[in-house]
Write an enzyme that holds these catalytic residues in place. Structure first.
Site, mmCIF file in Angstrom:
data_model
loop_
_atom_site.group_PDB
_atom_site.id
_atom_site.type_symbol
_atom_site.label_atom_id
_atom_site.label_comp_id
_atom_site.label_asym_id
_atom_site.label_seq_id
_atom_site.Cartn_x
_atom_site.Cartn_y
_atom_site.Cartn_z
ATOM 1 N N SER A 268 34.601 28.706 44.376
ATOM 2 C CA SER A 268 33.727 28.747 43.189
ATOM 3 C C SER A 268 34.177 27.703 42.181
ATOM 4 O O SER A 268 35.345 27.306 42.176
ATOM 5 C CB SER A 268 33.819 30.130 42.540
ATOM 6 O OG SER A 268 33.201 30.136 41.263
ATOM 7 N N TYR B 213 38.907 37.444 39.239
ATOM 8 C CA TYR B 213 38.042 36.730 40.194
ATOM 9 C C TYR B 213 38.409 35.243 40.255
ATOM 10 O O TYR B 213 38.532 34.667 41.343
ATOM 11 C CB TYR B 213 36.588 36.910 39.776
ATOM 12 C CG TYR B 213 35.594 36.124 40.588
ATOM 13 C CD1 TYR B 213 35.146 36.588 41.823
ATOM 14 C CD2 TYR B 213 35.077 34.907 40.127
ATOM 15 C CE1 TYR B 213 34.221 35.873 42.571
ATOM 16 C CE2 TYR B 213 34.156 34.186 40.866
ATOM 17 C CZ TYR B 213 33.725 34.672 42.082
ATOM 18 O OH TYR B 213 32.818 33.952 42.819
#
Ligand code: NAD
Ligand code: MG
Length: 299
Positions: free
Chosen positions: A191, A204
C-alpha cells in the site's frame, strides 16, 4: 487506404465515480455486492490475450476488491484460479467463480480464516491439488481498521492486523514454496501506507511496510531459484475493506478526493499490474514495488 482506427482515448478523470459518496457502514469483512456505487472489477471490461495461458494461481482475498479484479483478469488471460476468502463472503466469491468458469477456466473457492496457521497450510495443499500445481501466488488479503488514537488500539485489534497482513503471507508462502518451480511468481499487495502512513492507520501501515520488506528480502532469497517476488502499492481504491472500517464513515464520503485524479481508483484499474507481474514477459522484474495511487504517495 488504411482503415480509420477509432480513438479509445479516455480521460482518467471522468472514467469512474468521484466523491461525494454516501456513508455505507458494513461489518468486517464487507461485501462488494452491497457497495454504492458498485465497484468495477473488470467484469465487463477486461480483455485477455493469452498472457497467462495454462498458469495456476492462488489469490487470497479473491472474492472482492483488488483480488477479484486480479482473479477475473487472470482467468481471461488463460489461468486457472483458486480464490480464498472468509466464509461470510461466499456470495461475493460465487460471482467471481462464475466469471472464471465463464472463460472456460477452472475456478475454485476455498473459504477459511488465514489468521490460523493450520488453515494456511491446508489452503495451499488444497489449491495445489485442485489446480494440479501452483505457479502464481498472490498474497492479497488484508485487514484494515482505522483507529484515531493509539490509546484506543487494542492488543486484539493490533494482533488481527498483524496476523492477517504479516503472518498469513509468511505461512502461505512457506507452504507454497516446495510447490513453486522456476518461473513461478509471488505477488504481494502492499500500500501507499508503507511509504506515507496515515495517523489513524498505525498498525496497518506498519504491516504494509512489512509487505515491502517481504518482497525485497524474498526476491533476493528466491532469485537464484528463478522465482520472482514483486509487490503492488495501491492508493485509495473503492473496496469493501474501506467501507467496513478501513476509513471512518466521514472519510468515505470524500474517499479519493485528495488524489490528483480527484477520485478513488477502481479495482479494475490495477488488474493489468497483477497480470504484468505474473507474465513471463516481465522476467527481469523481481524485488520491485509497482505503485497505482492516482498521483500521490510512493513508490
Ligand atoms: P477487499 O475487502 O475487497 O479485500 C480484502 C480481502 O481480505 C477480503 O475480501 C477478505 O476475503 C480477505 N481477508 C481479510 N481477513 C481475512 C482472513 N482472516 N482470512 C481470509 N481472508 C481474509 O479490499 P481490498 O482493498 O481489495 O484489499 C486487498 C488488499 O489491498 C489488502 O491487502 C489491502 O491492504 C490492500 N490495499 C487496499 C487499498 C484500498 O484503498 N482499498 C489500498 C492499498 C492497499
Ligand atoms: Mg471480500
Amino acid at each position: 487506404m488504411s482503415e480509420t482506427i477509432k480513438s479509445t482515448l479516455q480521460n482518467p478523470l471522468d472514467k469512474y465515480p468521484k466523491p461525494p459518496f454516501n456513508k455505507q457502514p458494513q461489518q468486517v469483512p464487507g461485501l462488494a455486492s452491497k457497495m454504492d456505487p458498485q465497484p468495477d472489477h473488470g467484469e465487463t471490461s477486461y480483455k485477455g490475450s493469452g498472457r497467462l495461458a495454462g498458469r495456476k494461481a492462488l489469490i487470497t482475498g479473491g472474492d472482492s476488491g483488488i483480488g477479484r479484479a486480479a482473479a477475473i483478469a487472470y482467468a481471461r488471460e488463460g489461468a486457472d484460479v483458486v480464490i480464498n476468502y472468509l466464509p461470510d463472503e461466499q456470495s461475493d466469491a460465487d460471482e467471481v467463480i462464475a466469471l472464471i468458469e465463464a472463460e472456460g477456466r477452472k475456478g475454485f473457492g476455498i473459504p477459511g480464516d488465514i489468521t490460523q496457521e493450520a488453515f494456511c497450510g491446508e489452503l495451499v495443499e488444497q489449491a495445489v491439488q485442485k489446480l494440479g500445481g501452483l505457479d502464481i501466488l498472490v498474497n492479497n488479503a488484508g485487514h484494515q481498521q482505522a483507529v484515531d488514537s493509539l490509546l484506543e488500539l487494542t492488543s486484539q485489534g493490533f494482533d488481527t492486523t498483524i496476523k492477517t497482513n504479516i503472518y498469513a503471507p509468511f505461512w502461505i508462502t512457506k507452504a507454497a514454496l516446495p510447490h513453486l518451480l522456476a518461473g513461478s511468481v509471488i505477488i504481494a499487495t502492499s500500500s501507499v501506507q508503507a511509504y506515507d502512513p496515515s495517523e489513524n492507520l498505525f498498525d496497518y501501515a506498519q504491516t504494509k511496510a512489512a509487505n515491502v520488506a517481504f518482497v525485497k528480502s524474498l526476491a533476493k532469497q528466491l532469485g537464484p531459484k528463478g522465482i520472482r517476488v514483486n509487490g503492488v502499492a495501491p492508493g485509495p481504491v473503492w473496496t469493501p475493506l474501506q467501507v467496513s472500517g478501513g476509513q471512518p464513515q466521514d472519510k468515505i464520503t470524500e474517499f479519493g478526493e485528495a488524489t490528483p485524479l480527484g477520485r478513488p481508483g477502481q479495482p479494475a484499474e490495477l488488474a493489468s499490474i497483477y497480470v504484468q507481474l505474473a507474465d513471463d514477459s516481465a522476467s527481469f522484474a523481481t524485488g520491485q514495488i509497482y505503485g497505482a495511487a492516482g498521483g500521490n504517495g510512493h513508490p
